[in-house]
Design an enzyme around this catalytic site. Structure first.
Site, PDB file in Angstrom:
ATOM      1  N   HIS A 144      24.664 -56.227  39.974  1.00 24.32           N
ATOM      2  CA  HIS A 144      25.058 -57.751  39.478  1.00 24.32           C
ATOM      3  C   HIS A 144      24.205 -58.671  40.251  1.00 24.32           C
ATOM      4  CE1 HIS A 144      27.578 -60.473  37.704  1.00 24.32           C
ATOM      5  NE2 HIS A 144      27.701 -61.158  39.012  1.00 24.32           N
TER       6      HIS A 144
ATOM      7  N   GLU B 244      13.565 -60.297  41.788  1.00 23.95           N
ATOM      8  CA  GLU B 244      12.733 -59.423  42.820  1.00 23.95           C
ATOM      9  C   GLU B 244      13.581 -58.800  43.908  1.00 23.95           C
ATOM     10  OE1 GLU B 244       9.989 -61.601  44.946  1.00 23.95           O
ATOM     11  OE2 GLU B 244       9.462 -62.875  42.981  1.00 23.95           O
TER      12      GLU B 244
ATOM     13  N   GLU C  61      16.762 -57.488  43.540  1.00 25.58           N
ATOM     14  CA  GLU C  61      17.523 -56.467  42.685  1.00 25.58           C
ATOM     15  C   GLU C  61      16.317 -55.246  42.569  1.00 25.58           C
ATOM     16  OE1 GLU C  61      19.259 -57.389  38.869  1.00 25.58           O
ATOM     17  OE2 GLU C  61      19.208 -59.459  39.366  1.00 25.58           O
TER      18      GLU C  61
ATOM     19  N   GLY D  86      14.957 -53.892  31.010  1.00 28.96           N
ATOM     20  CA  GLY D  86      14.972 -52.726  31.722  1.00 28.96           C
ATOM     21  C   GLY D  86      14.160 -52.663  33.142  1.00 28.96           C
TER      22      GLY D  86
HETATM   23  C1  GRF Z   1      19.758 -58.207  35.762  1.00 33.52           C
HETATM   24  O1  GRF Z   1      19.856 -59.343  36.437  1.00 33.52           O
HETATM   25  C2  GRF Z   1      21.117 -57.291  36.348  1.00 33.52           C
HETATM   26  O2  GRF Z   1      21.500 -57.656  37.767  1.00 33.52           O
HETATM   27  C3  GRF Z   1      22.197 -57.763  35.517  1.00 33.52           C
HETATM   28  O3  GRF Z   1      21.337 -57.827  34.062  1.00 33.52           O
HETATM   29  C4  GRF Z   1      20.124 -58.082  34.262  1.00 33.52           C
HETATM   30  C5  GRF Z   1      19.251 -56.946  33.772  1.00 33.52           C
HETATM   31  O4  GRF Z   1      17.854 -57.128  33.996  1.00 33.52           O
HETATM   32  N1  GRF Z   1      23.181 -56.964  35.426  1.00 33.52           N
HETATM   33  P1  GRF Z   1      16.904 -56.019  33.394  1.00 33.52           P
HETATM   34  O5  GRF Z   1      17.278 -55.455  32.074  1.00 33.52           O
HETATM   35  O6  GRF Z   1      17.065 -54.839  34.691  1.00 33.52           O
HETATM   36  O7  GRF Z   1      15.600 -56.377  33.585  1.00 33.52           O
END
Ligand code: GRF
Length: 216
Positions: free
Chosen positions: A111, A174, A176, A14
């Protein structure tokens, strides 16, 4: 300003959910998370929601005989909470076509690659195997085919010498955390919308293109 009511689907850590929680603290943010739903009990993302005072529920997919039964309960739960916009943030289940159609153009995913390259799992290991020099992350509207759909926003991240899948994942993550709140803001505010399977409304880049790797 009326904020769009957002539901976030998670399966784990999360950290993207956390980035969205922090973004909505800003008074001019056009979205508000009203429900976090996890298909896995006990994950860190649920604790993050609870710490932020956001209602959090588990809908364990293992309790359902079929994908469509699971998706029907997901759909009903989201509607009961008055969710207007849905964000997948590390949600590790594929949706049925009926579910995707029901949330058409109101459903985002993040993604960790520059789509349409490297759809699916183990993106960073595959990026390294291919010797790719620039990778990144993408926020897109969800379509029935996995990791496809109109692209809202992308961030480019360089692959560095000596990168491992883990070090690259951390650098992309980072990006994302900056990209998802930005993309949700664009969608929730109505700054961008889908037109003929392309996202339109904002075309200007602030940074100077192009990005070279290796540098010139
Ligand atoms: C992220 O890398 C997202 O792009 C992928 O799964 C991962 C989730 O990470 N779909 P988090 O649970 O948001 O830390």
């Amino acid at each position: 300003m009326t904020r769009k009511r957002v539901g976030v689907l998670i399966s784990g850590r999360g950290s993207n959910l956390q980035a969205l929680i922090e973004a909505q603290e800003s008074p001019d943010y056009p979205a508000k998370i009203v429900l976090v739903l996890s298909n896995v009990p006990g994950v860190q993302g649920l604790a993050r929601a609870e710490a932020a005072g956001i209602p959090a529920l588990v809908v364990d997919h293992k309790r359902f005989a079929s994908r469509s039964d699971f998706d029907a309960v997901l759909d009903q739960t989201l509607k009961q909470a008055g969710v207007e916009l849905l964000c997948n943030a590390g949600f590790m289940r594929l949706h049925t076509e009926a579910f995707v159609r029901g949330w058409w153009n109101r459903h985002l995913n993040i993604h960790p690659s520059l789509l349409p390259a490297f759809k699916g799992l183990h993106t960073h290991a595959r990026v390294l195997d291919e010797g790719v020099k620039i990778t990144g992350c993408t926020v897109h509207f969800v379509r029935p085919e996995m990791d496809s759909g109109p692209i809202v926003a992308q961030a480019a991240v360089p692959v560095l010498a000596g990168d491992t899948p883990e070090s690259l994942a951390a650098r992309v993550l980072e990006a994302e955390h900056r990209l998802y709140p930005h993309a949700l803001r664009l969608v929730a505010s109505g700054t961008v919308h889908v037109d003929g399977e392309r996202v339109v409304g904002m075309t200007q880049m602030r940074e100077e293109p192009p990005i070279f790797s290796p540098p010139i």
